[in-house]
Motif scaffolding. Structure first.
Motif, short mmCIF file in Angstrom:
data_model
loop_
_atom_site.label_atom_id
_atom_site.label_comp_id
_atom_site.label_asym_id
_atom_site.label_seq_id
_atom_site.Cartn_x
_atom_site.Cartn_y
_atom_site.Cartn_z
N LEU A 1 12.88 -24.30 -4.89
CA LEU A 1 14.06 -24.38 -3.91
C LEU A 1 14.82 -22.78 -3.87
O LEU A 1 15.28 -21.79 -3.97
N ASN A 2 14.40 -22.60 -5.56
CA ASN A 2 14.69 -21.34 -5.74
C ASN A 2 14.75 -19.89 -5.52
O ASN A 2 13.15 -19.67 -5.17
N PHE B 1 14.76 -17.10 -5.91
CA PHE B 1 14.29 -15.93 -6.14
C PHE B 1 12.92 -15.04 -6.09
O PHE B 1 11.79 -15.62 -5.32
N VAL B 2 12.76 -14.13 -5.05
CA VAL B 2 11.86 -13.14 -5.32
C VAL B 2 11.21 -12.15 -6.22
O VAL B 2 11.89 -11.18 -6.99
N ASN B 3 10.04 -12.68 -6.20
CA ASN B 3 9.17 -12.29 -7.57
C ASN B 3 8.44 -11.32 -7.05
O ASN B 3 7.43 -11.49 -6.15
N LEU B 4 8.51 -9.69 -7.76
CA LEU B 4 7.91 -8.86 -6.97
C LEU B 4 6.76 -8.15 -8.19
O LEU B 4 7.10 -6.90 -8.13
N SER B 5 7.05 -8.80 -8.95
CA SER B 5 5.52 -8.57 -9.75
C SER B 5 4.84 -8.05 -10.05
O SER B 5 3.68 -7.19 -9.68
N ASP B 6 4.02 -7.98 -8.33
CA ASP B 6 3.19 -7.03 -7.62
C ASP B 6 3.89 -6.95 -6.10
O ASP B 6 3.31 -8.44 -5.23
N PRO B 7 4.07 -5.75 -5.53
CA PRO B 7 4.50 -5.73 -4.82
C PRO B 7 3.99 -5.70 -3.42
O PRO B 7 4.65 -5.93 -2.07
N ASN C 1 2.11 -8.80 -3.10
CA ASN C 1 1.63 -10.22 -3.16
C ASN C 1 3.55 -10.80 -3.57
O ASN C 1 3.24 -11.25 -4.39
N ILE C 2 4.28 -11.11 -3.15
CA ILE C 2 5.63 -11.42 -2.96
C ILE C 2 5.17 -13.04 -2.98
O ILE C 2 4.81 -13.29 -1.66
N SER C 3 5.71 -13.32 -3.66
CA SER C 3 6.14 -14.79 -3.68
C SER C 3 7.94 -15.33 -3.92
O SER C 3 8.61 -14.48 -4.72
N THR C 4 8.75 -16.28 -2.96
CA THR C 4 10.18 -16.60 -3.06
C THR C 4 9.77 -17.98 -3.28
O THR C 4 8.89 -19.07 -2.91
N VAL D 1 2.88 -5.93 3.14
CA VAL D 1 3.61 -6.83 1.91
C VAL D 1 2.60 -8.69 2.86
O VAL D 1 2.61 -8.77 3.65
N SER D 2 2.05 -9.47 1.19
CA SER D 2 2.01 -11.19 1.89
C SER D 2 3.13 -11.82 1.20
O SER D 2 2.88 -10.96 0.14
N VAL D 3 3.71 -12.86 2.12
CA VAL D 3 4.70 -13.43 1.18
C VAL D 3 4.54 -14.38 1.59
O VAL D 3 4.13 -15.69 1.58
N THR D 4 4.16 -15.49 0.00
CA THR D 4 3.81 -16.80 -0.50
C THR D 4 5.65 -17.71 -0.34
O THR D 4 5.80 -16.91 -1.42
N ASN D 5 5.61 -18.72 -0.18
CA ASN D 5 6.05 -19.95 0.06
C ASN D 5 6.14 -21.23 0.20
O ASN D 5 4.76 -21.43 0.70
#
Length: 814
Positions: free
Chosen positions: A560-561, A563-569, A571-574, A634-638
């Protein structure tokens, strides 16, 4: 799957026509302490014969049931090491149930110099409501971790990243000593990779939990039972192992005298630095037909570590009252440092070459404590239990990354984040058992679960114009997560027509979740969970059962969080704060058979239907805005609710002895997976998934054993491409010395291949705007390892005799 289901169901139904309906029940306790004696041997002897015609062992409450008895007269013989044998009867059986009541075993009063125990529980036990893998008997796994043991547990599979499946489902509820812990919510693979196998007594697999259990976990429940010792005396063990990939150690001490016992343990684990090679190849095509290709080639250095500690006590206040408690502290951490060479190719433009440096870390420290009170009433089987458990965890994750064009010194993009948080969970439950008659047992109870999570994300972004990092308020946030679950249940166990053993019930759970994220409201809801298990004992060695249960998987905080993880801009996960709970309906038909030579077989047919099915989904964006920053290509994964999933399959597990020296165990699950993607309009997915392993042991002597273990997970088609297959194999030997008090072992994993290659593909069909996306990822994981282990058991077990003769103590070497 019809070709599998039809003949097997016909076989099971035909077998169910067997007769003999007599039954003998009872309970065994210590005459002095009045505590239950588990694993006592129960033998049923026909009148005039000393050869048993059937038998069983007592459960953890000291109770036993021997059924499927033909008409006649029988004596009941009870024995357990350190106690005087007891014979009751004879009793007349004529299609009826005889309850012999509570039997008090007297401790032996003579002093014995030494006793060699040759009898032991089987590696796998199948009970009416669960399957038990006795990990303490698996001596070749003692130098590993919990994940190594789980790979051998029937109906369980583990992938290369430590993700656990139960009957093909990744939604599994984990317990330790039948109690929940917030430590599992922080990072499950880290916890399971940091818990030494030497600390584990057994692992219980519950695929169709009854109404007494929480409804959480679509696949079911895995309960890890840690070692303890309820026999009087002072004893303990020390286990050490060292290897090229993993190192761990553990120590435990048990002290028991009279009606009070205390035990303490400490264990630590470290995965040494390993370098994984990564290759990602992404291609996108826009509506004009122009393509952008991004190739990322690099490596990541990964380390993991953790330790666990705890102290437990058990106090029999009286013959009917018992209090037990525990306190523990666990700490788990990992860190990952990587380098990636990047090449971007765009139609009509020159190639862009750049480099990315990244670093991420995670740390979780958790306190757990519990207090358990049990009261046994005068009526045999009537019991009240009140359990309080609580945990508090401090978690912290952080990352930083920077990208720089080749030939330049200053980055063109960089960011960093620190994400501290706390996790509090409290469980209070009351359970009451009441025998309405000899054959009818009523169970009821209530439970409250209170969970509160606080999380803060402080993000700083690099400004290439000014060359400084600045706090980014659009990406930073403070989040409070508050969940309350209130539950009540009732279940009834009884025998129908002197033929079927039935346990049915229902559980009602009310869930109330609040997340103070802007624009996010999670409505409260009620979940009604019916459960039923019907079993029939065909003989002393075989039985069948059919079960149904409803399960729920609520989205956890990390899903649910936002938070956007941009450690690899690129390949983003949230997280996704709008996730709905996933609901599962589970059916299972099982057949269990034990053989005189020591082998066993369990076959289960299962069907699982999940609605609001949650899947990880990746979307591609030519432009993606986070706060004031815009990221391109970018690819965004959730995680998202994509539709429904139907799993139908067969699970086969068994043990086959070949003489006295060779034993072969297998665990195979074949699943027909059917996924309907209702949200994105994608095609349905139909795939056959195979999970299997083989375990071969050879007993050179009573103190020297060798083992070979192989594991295979087939590749699987999913809603966006294909996940990879997974093959590993282990070789191990173990030698015991000094009356089995000391053992030395050697184990190797994938000795003939340094890397395990994992290929994953993702495909996104053309969207309404005409954009397409494909991705190819290769991970080369250094899974090869060699290691040695050392185990030392010390101390003596003591059995005190009757109170009036307390001055005499006999000892048994441990």
């Amino acid at each position: 799957m019809k070709w599998i289901l039809t003949p097997l169901m016909a076989m099971l139904c035909t077998a169910a026509l067997a007769q003999n309906t007599g039954k003998i029940t009872g309970k065994v306790i210590d005459a002095n302490t009045k505590t239950a004696i588990d694993y006592a041997t129960i033998s049923i002897n026909p009148e005039g014969s000393i050869k048993p015609s059937g038998g069983t062992i007592t459960d953890d409450k000291g109770s036993f049931v021997v059924d499927k008895l033909a008409d006649g007269r029988y004596s009941v013989v009870i024995n357990f090491i350190g106690y005087q044998d007891y014979t009751a009867g004879p009793f007349n059986i004529k299609q009826n149930t005889v309850n012999i009541g509570t039997i008090s075993l007297q401790p032996l009063s003579k002093e014995l110099s030494a006793v060699t125990v040759t009898a032991k529980t089987p590696m796998v036990e199948n009970r009416i409501d669960k399957m038990v893998y006795n990990a303490a008997n698996d001596i070749t796994s003692q130098g590993g971790v919990a994940l190594d043991v789980l790979k051998k547990v029937p109906q369980v599979s583990v992938d290369i990243d430590g993700n656990v499946e139960l009957q093909g489902n990744t939604s599994v509820r984990f317990l330790i000593n039948s109690k929940p812990s917030s430590v599992f919510g922080s990072s499950l693979p880290d916890v399971l990779a940091s818990l030494p196998a030497s600390q584990i007594k057994s692992i219980e697999v519950i695929t169709s939990p009854g109404a007494k259990y929480d409804a959480r976990g679509l696949g079911g429940i895995i309960n890890i039972i840690l070692k303890d010792n309820k026999v009087r005396g002072i004893n303990g063990a020390v286990n050490l192992s060292a290897g090229t990939r993993m190192e761990n150690g553990s120590a435990n001490l048990n002290v028991r005298t009279g009606n009070f016992g205390v035990s303490a343990f400490f264990s630590g684990n470290a995965q040494v630095n390993t370098r994984t090679l990564n290759l990602n190849d992404h291609t996108s095509v826009n509506e004009q037909g122009n393509s952008t290709r991004l190739i990322q080639d690099g490596y990541s250095n990964f380390r993991r570590g953790g330790y666990e500690s705890g102290i437990n006590f058990d106090w029999s206040l009286s013959k009917r009252d018992n209090v037990s408690g525990s306190f523990g502290y666990d700490n788990f951490s990992n860190r990952n440092q990587g380098f990636t060479a990047q090449q971007q190719q765009t139609t009509g433009l020159a190639n862009v070459l750049s480099q990315r440096n990244s670093f991420s870390k995670f740390n979780a420290g958790t306190y757990d404590w519990s207090l358990d009170y049990k009261h046994n009433f005068k009526t045999d089987g009537q019991e009240l239990e009140v359990l309080y458990t609580s945990s508090f965890g401090n978690n912290n994750s952080a990352y930083n990354q920077s990208q720089v064009y080749n030939g330049q010194n200053n980055p063109f993009s960089a960011s960093a984040s620190n994400n501290p948080g706390t996790d509090k969970e409290t469980n209070v439950s009351i359970d009451y058992t009441h025998p309405l008659s000899k054959d009818v047992i009523l169970e009821t109870g209530a439970k409250t679960v209170l969970q509160y999570i606080n999380s803060t994300a402080d993000v700083t972004a690099y400004n290439p114009k000014t060359g400084v990092y600045a706090f980014d308020p659009n990406q930073s946030y403070h989040l409070n997560y508050d969940r309350k679950i209130y539950a009540g249940y009732v279940s009834l166990g009884f025998t129908a027509f002197n033929f079927f053993d039935i346990k049915a019930g229902g559980r009602l759970e009310h869930t109330d979740t609040h997340v103070d994220f802007p624009g996010t409201v999670i409505p409260s809801y009620n979940t009604w969970v019916p459960t039923a298990v019907i079993s029939h004992k065909l003989s002393d060695a075989s039985s069948i059962k059919i079960s149904y249960t409803k399960r729920v998987e609520r989205a956890e905080y990390r899903e649910l969080n936002p938070f956007v993880n941009l450690s690899d801009p690129y390949n983003i996960s949230t997280g996704n704060p709008l996730l709905k709970p996933e609901i599962g309906n589970v059916f299972e038909l099982g057949y269990n058979k034990s053989f005189q030579a020591g082998g066993n077989l369990y076959i289960a047919l299962f069907s699982r239907h999940n609605s609001n099915d949650v899947k990880t989904y990746t979307s591609f964006y030519s432009e993606y805005r986070v706060g004031d920053s815009v990221y391109h290509n970018v690819s965004v994964t959730n995680r998202q609710n994509i539709g429904t999933e139907q799993n139908t399959g067969i699970s086969i597990s068994g043990s086959i002895p070949f003489g006295k020296k060779v034993n072969l165990r297998t665990n195979t699950t074949v699943t027909d997976k059917y996924i309907v993607n209702k949200v994105y309009g994608g095609p349905t997915v139909n795939a056959i998934v195979v999970r299997t392993n083989l375990n071969l042991t050879y007993q050179f002597s009573d103190t020297f054993v060798a083992e070979a273990f192989g594991n295979y997970n087939s590749p699987m088609k999913n809603i966006q491409g294909r996940t990879p297959k997974f093959i590993t194999y282990n070789l191990a030997i173990r030698k015991q010395f000094m009356s089995k008090k000391v053992s030395v072992g050697f184990v190797t994993t994938n000795p003939f291949a340094k890397y395990v290659n994992q290929v994953t593909t993702i495909t996104q069909a053309a969207t309404t705007s005409g954009q397409q996306y494909t991705s190819y990822s290769l991970r080369r994981i250094p899974y090869q390892s060699f290691g040695i282990s050392l185990s030392w058991r010390f101390g003596k077990l003591e059995f005190k005799k009757q109170k009036e003769q307390d001055t005499s103590v006999k000892q048994i070497d441990n």
